[in-house]
Design an enzyme around this catalytic site. Structure first.
Site, PDB file in Angstrom:
ATOM      1  N   HIS A 135       0.845  -1.212   0.000  1.00  0.00           N
ATOM      2  CA  HIS A 135       0.000   0.000   0.000  1.00  0.00           C
ATOM      3  C   HIS A 135       0.873   1.252   0.000  1.00  0.00           C
ATOM      4  O   HIS A 135       1.951   1.265   0.600  1.00  0.00           O
ATOM      5  CB  HIS A 135      -0.890   0.028   1.244  1.00  0.00           C
ATOM      6  CG  HIS A 135      -1.653  -1.244   1.479  1.00  0.00           C
ATOM      7  ND1 HIS A 135      -1.091  -2.328   2.147  1.00  0.00           N
ATOM      8  CD2 HIS A 135      -2.910  -1.612   1.133  1.00  0.00           C
ATOM      9  CE1 HIS A 135      -1.989  -3.306   2.189  1.00  0.00           C
ATOM     10  NE2 HIS A 135      -3.089  -2.899   1.579  1.00  0.00           N
TER      11      HIS A 135
ATOM     12  N   GLU B 206       3.543  -4.386  10.745  1.00  0.00           N
ATOM     13  CA  GLU B 206       2.314  -5.052  10.282  1.00  0.00           C
ATOM     14  C   GLU B 206       2.371  -6.575  10.370  1.00  0.00           C
ATOM     15  O   GLU B 206       1.515  -7.263   9.813  1.00  0.00           O
ATOM     16  CB  GLU B 206       1.913  -4.611   8.863  1.00  0.00           C
ATOM     17  CG  GLU B 206       1.560  -3.133   8.744  1.00  0.00           C
ATOM     18  CD  GLU B 206       0.216  -2.733   9.358  1.00  0.00           C
ATOM     19  OE1 GLU B 206      -0.559  -3.621   9.759  1.00  0.00           O
ATOM     20  OE2 GLU B 206      -0.049  -1.514   9.436  1.00  0.00           O
TER      21      GLU B 206
ATOM     22  N   HIS C  18      -2.926   3.772   9.869  1.00  0.00           N
ATOM     23  CA  HIS C  18      -1.835   3.029   9.210  1.00  0.00           C
ATOM     24  C   HIS C  18      -1.902   3.169   7.698  1.00  0.00           C
ATOM     25  O   HIS C  18      -0.954   2.765   7.010  1.00  0.00           O
ATOM     26  CB  HIS C  18      -1.782   1.560   9.657  1.00  0.00           C
ATOM     27  CG  HIS C  18      -2.860   0.662   9.115  1.00  0.00           C
ATOM     28  ND1 HIS C  18      -2.775  -0.716   9.187  1.00  0.00           N
ATOM     29  CD2 HIS C  18      -4.049   0.922   8.525  1.00  0.00           C
ATOM     30  CE1 HIS C  18      -3.858  -1.253   8.654  1.00  0.00           C
ATOM     31  NE2 HIS C  18      -4.640  -0.280   8.243  1.00  0.00           N
TER      32      HIS C  18
END
Length: 306
Positions: free
Chosen positions: A129, A275, A144
């Site tokens: 991302h 993550e 996030h």
């Protein structure tokens, strides 16, 4: 074997910026997978500072486009201070996340230190991302998905000015690799701010070697390279332990090449590992893989190379 700066591991056990529970368990999963021992075996002086403390995750709905903003600020401020202290002490901070909102704190500290030292900062953002959302365009309000935007001055003042009066970095200092999930309005922001993005199509067409050569182009002895490694950069078939899996990611061999080429520069000065969600993992296999890749960042290779 190259000599590396002494390393400080900073655990940040929170999923405050995420949409799933579990990333707060990431630091201990990385320790259990043997991160400290693996680096020590490579001759690195490793100090584990344990875990930072911060507010619990209230799991409340977004307020004005941001979830848990006060708590996100508190965690990032604690990490910023801890990161800066280690840089000041001549050590390489490695942040064990935690979710990727924590990149705001670590990179804000690194950017301040680089300004004070007269060094050029380059950020390699390894991720599925782009994390360039704002409260206006975010579908979720999860911070996030916003750290790069916040670091570049787009976002709530409490985060964009975490380290002072100006944005921590300029968009041109960020080079993103492995991107394959970008929200519709986020695409416009990335284009507008000219973030350097090597998405999976680019990697498929150019190959990972040429991708990394482009992303690392122009690095010199005055460059401080900060690597922000989101485990969802990797394909979920090899790294299931993340909250936001996106198929079609970087494979094992490509990931090793990325890390080896970063190691070849000799310029990495700080690292985020974020993550990792052991609740979603398969017998800690994602953590073990992350440790393997970090070893490659510290010079592990198949053969002795010059």
């Amino acid at each position: 074997m190259a000599t590396y700066s002494p390393v400080s591991l900073i655990g940040v056990p929170t999923d405050i910026g995420a949409g799933h529970r579990g990333a707060g368990l990431g630091p201990d999963a990385l320790r259990i997978a043997g991160l400290g021992d693996a680096l020590a075996a490579r001759g690195v002086d490793v100090r584990d500072l344990g875990n930072l403390d911060g507010p619990r995750n209230p799991w409340t709905a977004p307020v004005e486009g941001y979830r848990h903003l006060d708590e996100v600020v508190a965690w990032n401020r604690a990490l910023m201070d801890a990161t800066y202290a280690e840089l000041q002490a001549g050590r390489m901070p490695i942040m064990l996340g935690g979710d990727h909102c924590l990149g705001i704190g670590s990179i804000t500290a690194v950017a301040r230190w680089c300004r004070e030292q007269g060094k050029t900062l380059r950020v390699l953002w390894l991720d599925a991302h782009s994390d360039f959302n704002t409260s206006e365009v975010t579908p979720s309000g999860n911070v996030h998905g916003m750290p790069v935007a916040c670091l570049c001055g787009l976002g709530p003042e409490a985060l964009t000015r975490l380290g002072g009066d100006a944005p921590a970095i300029r968009p041109q200092q960020v080079h993103q690799i492995g991107i394959r999930s970008v929200d519709q309005e986020e695409k416009r922001l990335i284009k507008q701010h000219q973030v350097d993005v090597y998405d999976m199509r680019y990697i498929d067409e150019a190959g990972m070697k040429r991708t990394m050569e482009a992303a690392l182009h122009g690095i010199d002895e005055n460059t401080h390279l900060h690597v922000s490694f989101d485990v969802d950069f990797l394909d979920p078939s090899i790294a299931p332990g993340v909250g936001t899996t996106v198929p079609g990611g970087v494979n094992y061999r490509e990931a090793q090449l990325v890390m080896e080429m970063i190691a070849d520069t000799g310029r990495m000065g700080s690292l985020d590992i974020v993550e990792l969600n052991p609740l979603l993992d398969n017998r800690n296999s994602t953590a073990v893989l992350a440790v393997d890749l970090v070893e490659s960042l510290f010079g592990k290779s198949t053969l002795m190379r010059d």
